[in-house]
Design a protein around this motif. Structure first.
Motif, short mmCIF file in Angstrom:
data_model
loop_
_atom_site.label_atom_id
_atom_site.label_comp_id
_atom_site.label_asym_id
_atom_site.label_seq_id
_atom_site.Cartn_x
_atom_site.Cartn_y
_atom_site.Cartn_z
N THR A 14 0.87 -1.18 0.00
CA THR A 14 0.00 0.00 0.00
C THR A 14 0.90 1.22 0.00
O THR A 14 1.79 1.34 0.83
CB THR A 14 -0.90 0.03 1.24
OG1 THR A 14 -1.78 -1.10 1.21
CG2 THR A 14 -1.73 1.31 1.28
N ARG A 15 0.70 2.09 -0.95
CA ARG A 15 1.56 3.27 -1.04
C ARG A 15 0.72 4.50 -1.38
O ARG A 15 -0.36 4.38 -1.97
CB ARG A 15 2.62 3.06 -2.10
CG ARG A 15 2.08 3.11 -3.51
CD ARG A 15 3.10 2.68 -4.53
NE ARG A 15 3.45 1.27 -4.40
CZ ARG A 15 4.06 0.57 -5.34
NH1 ARG A 15 4.39 1.14 -6.47
NH2 ARG A 15 4.32 -0.70 -5.17
N HIS A 16 1.24 5.62 -1.00
CA HIS A 16 0.58 6.89 -1.30
C HIS A 16 1.54 7.81 -2.04
O HIS A 16 2.74 7.81 -1.77
CB HIS A 16 0.14 7.59 -0.01
CG HIS A 16 -1.01 6.91 0.67
ND1 HIS A 16 -2.33 7.28 0.46
CD2 HIS A 16 -1.05 5.87 1.53
CE1 HIS A 16 -3.12 6.50 1.18
NE2 HIS A 16 -2.37 5.62 1.84
N MET A 17 0.99 8.59 -2.92
CA MET A 17 1.74 9.69 -3.54
C MET A 17 0.95 10.94 -3.20
O MET A 17 -0.14 11.17 -3.74
CB MET A 17 1.84 9.51 -5.05
CG MET A 17 2.50 8.20 -5.47
SD MET A 17 2.32 7.82 -7.23
CE MET A 17 3.62 8.82 -7.92
N TYR A 18 1.48 11.73 -2.29
CA TYR A 18 0.78 12.91 -1.81
C TYR A 18 1.45 14.16 -2.35
O TYR A 18 2.69 14.26 -2.37
CB TYR A 18 0.78 12.94 -0.28
CG TYR A 18 0.25 14.23 0.29
CD1 TYR A 18 -1.12 14.46 0.38
CD2 TYR A 18 1.12 15.24 0.70
CE1 TYR A 18 -1.60 15.65 0.88
CE2 TYR A 18 0.65 16.43 1.21
CZ TYR A 18 -0.72 16.64 1.29
OH TYR A 18 -1.20 17.83 1.78
N PHE A 19 0.64 15.11 -2.76
CA PHE A 19 1.16 16.37 -3.31
C PHE A 19 0.41 17.55 -2.73
O PHE A 19 -0.81 17.52 -2.62
CB PHE A 19 0.96 16.42 -4.83
CG PHE A 19 1.54 15.26 -5.58
CD1 PHE A 19 2.82 15.34 -6.11
CD2 PHE A 19 0.80 14.09 -5.77
CE1 PHE A 19 3.36 14.27 -6.82
CE2 PHE A 19 1.33 13.02 -6.47
CZ PHE A 19 2.61 13.10 -6.99
N SER A 20 1.15 18.58 -2.39
CA SER A 20 0.57 19.88 -2.07
C SER A 20 1.58 20.91 -2.55
O SER A 20 2.67 20.54 -3.02
CB SER A 20 0.32 20.00 -0.56
OG SER A 20 1.53 20.23 0.12
N PRO A 21 1.31 22.19 -2.42
CA PRO A 21 2.31 23.17 -2.86
C PRO A 21 3.58 23.12 -2.02
O PRO A 21 4.67 23.44 -2.50
CB PRO A 21 1.60 24.52 -2.67
CG PRO A 21 0.15 24.20 -2.72
CD PRO A 21 0.02 22.84 -2.09
N GLU A 22 3.47 22.73 -0.77
CA GLU A 22 4.61 22.78 0.13
C GLU A 22 5.35 21.45 0.28
O GLU A 22 6.56 21.44 0.57
CB GLU A 22 4.19 23.22 1.54
CG GLU A 22 3.62 24.62 1.61
CD GLU A 22 2.16 24.67 1.21
OE1 GLU A 22 1.48 23.61 1.29
OE2 GLU A 22 1.69 25.74 0.79
N GLU A 23 4.66 20.35 0.15
CA GLU A 23 5.31 19.08 0.40
C GLU A 23 4.79 17.98 -0.51
O GLU A 23 3.75 18.13 -1.17
CB GLU A 23 5.15 18.68 1.87
CG GLU A 23 3.72 18.60 2.33
CD GLU A 23 3.63 18.35 3.83
OE1 GLU A 23 4.33 17.45 4.30
OE2 GLU A 23 2.85 19.04 4.50
#
Lengths: 302, 156
Positions: B109-118
């Motif tokens: 199980t994996r996540h790819m998380y994106f936001s402007p800062e991280e």
């Protein structure tokens, strides 16, 4: 000066245990002059590395890169500044990907061509049908932690044979570092450079002109001049290597075989046919592969 | 990832020995500040019930022929089969044709998380999440038929 480089390294940006700062500190502690970041299929660590080095004024040079980790082989890209998609790779035409990366200014090379692949790690063995090596810049002849005779020896011989047949391919090596494995006793890649010089340009010049040394700590210098080849051995101070100059033997490898001599010998160029390609290699004791200290840049005789 | 809106979910099964990729394209309906791509798959390793004597022989013969490997004991063979041989699947994401992240870590199980800062390690922070998202599932090696996977895209 000769710069000691580590050209195959991973971080937590892909599957290693070091984060970017930890990898830098690890290399600084061992006196490495410069290193490449070659995470699997991502370039996310490259700007982080640059930022850490610049903000902290760290005395180490950085080469952005990536290891294209494909179904049919791994391709190291150095001086890589942007991601080049690889997913449509055709194992029968790998040259397309090599050229696409080269077009972006990257240096491309085959990593650990004889590593074990399926069912352990499909893609680790280079299974692509390479018909035009002119698109490839280097071959990783020692992936330090791999078995010597099963994996690294055939890689060394592949590179030698391609060079003997006229290809311009530099030799490199790497730790394929995924954690805090000691560097002592392993091969590093050395290039010529200037203190404070532009590492990207120096690396490109070295790779494109086959001016790389793969060494455990002593550099074999062998240049033909005035019809003769004279040798010198320069110590680099690489931690973990204790020189034994009295035991040095040199193998001059050619397509026709191998001759042996000592560092003090002078070899007449006329002993070889014009156009012969020589690869000088430095050993201790004898020329068994276990005793190989340095693979020097090939010499193409006129 | 709580409170994030699920904007796409899909699942499927892979057959043994499939090599290649499956891409999913999501036209984002608005501009988002955060994006999370979750990918799960399994099983990753052989279980004892999966390994017949015929398969064991096939694996042994292959490793001997290709790599010169021969396990020195039944325990070594068992360890290689159940722990070292693996189904390997990567995930790569692009936004409007530009690479924004890849996950090589072999997490089931994996996540790819994106936001402007991280962003998750392996991924690049995104100042503006809008347009066309493409997630590619790259199957390097699939050991078993009916290897299941699920992809979920969430945003906020």
């Amino acid at each position: 000066m000769y710069k000691r480089l580590e050209l195959h390294n991973h971080t937590t940006e892909s599957d290693a245990s070091f984060n970017c700062r930890e990898l830098i500190d690890f290399f600084l502690a061992d006196g490495v002059d410069g290193f490449a970041l070659t995470d699997h299929n991502t370039i996310s660590g490259n700007p982080k590395m640059r930022r850490i080095i610049e903000e902290n004024h760290l005395p180490i040079e950085f080469i952005p890169g990536m290891e294209y980790t494909t179904y049919y082989g791994h391709i190291l890209c150095l001086n890589l500044t942007e991601y080049v998609p690889w997913e449509d790779i055709n194992r029968h035409k790998p040259e397309l990907l090599f050229r696409a990366a080269s077009a972006k200014g990257a240096l491309t090379g085959i990593a650990h061509p004889y590593s074990f692949g399926w069912p352990f790690a499909k893609g680790c063995r280079f299974e692509m049908e390479m018909t035009d090596y002119s698109c490839c810049d280097f071959i990783e002849i020692f992936n330090n932690l791999e078995p010597l005779h099963q994996v690294n020896e055939p890689a060394l011989r592949l590179w030698e044979n391609l060079v003997f047949s006229g290809h311009c391919l530099a030799a490199t090596c790497g730790m394929d570092l995924h954690g805090s494995t000691p560097l002592a006793g392993h091969y590093g890649t050395y290039i010529e450079g200037e203190k404070g010089g532009d590492i990207a340009r120096e690396l490109e010049h070295a790779i494109k002109n086959m001016r790389t040394w793969v060494s455990r700590g002593a550099l074999l210098l062998a240049d033909p001049e005035d019809g003769a080849i004279r040798f010198a051995v320069q110590q680099t101070g690489k931690p973990g290597y204790t020189p034994h100059p009295e035991q040095y033997r040199i193998a001059l490898r050619t397509a026709a075989g191998q001759g042996e001599c000592s560092p003090g010998d002078v070899i007449a160029v006329s002993e070889f046919a014009p156009g012969t390609v020589l690869i000088p290699e430095l050993f201790e004791n004898d020329t068994a592969l276990e005793n190989l200290i340095c693979v020097a840049p090939p010499i193409r005789l006129r | 990832m709580e409170d994030m809106k699920t904007i796409y979910q899909v699942g499927g099964t892979l057959c043994r020995d499939f090599t290649g990729q499956i891409s999913y394209t999501v036209c984002l309906d608005q501009t988002y500040r955060e994006l999370d791509i979750e990918f799960t798959f399994g099983p990753r390793h052989f279980s004892p019930g999966d390994v017949s004597e015929a398969l064991k022989k096939e694996l042994l013969d292959y490793c001997k022929k290709e790599y010169g490997l021969a396990p020195s004991s039944p325990e070594e063979l068992e360890h290689a089969i159940y722990h070292e041989m693996k189904t390997e699947i990567h995930t790569i994401a692009t936004l409007n044709g530009t690479f924004i992240g890849g996950i090589h870590r072999q997490l089931e199980t994996r996540h790819m998380y994106f936001s402007p800062e991280e962003a998750t390690e392996g991924c690049i922070p995104q100042p503006c999440i809008e347009g066309v998202l493409r997630v590619t599932v790259l199957a390097f090696s699939v050991l078993l038929d009916n290897t299941a996977y699920t992809l979920t895209v969430r945003a906020r």
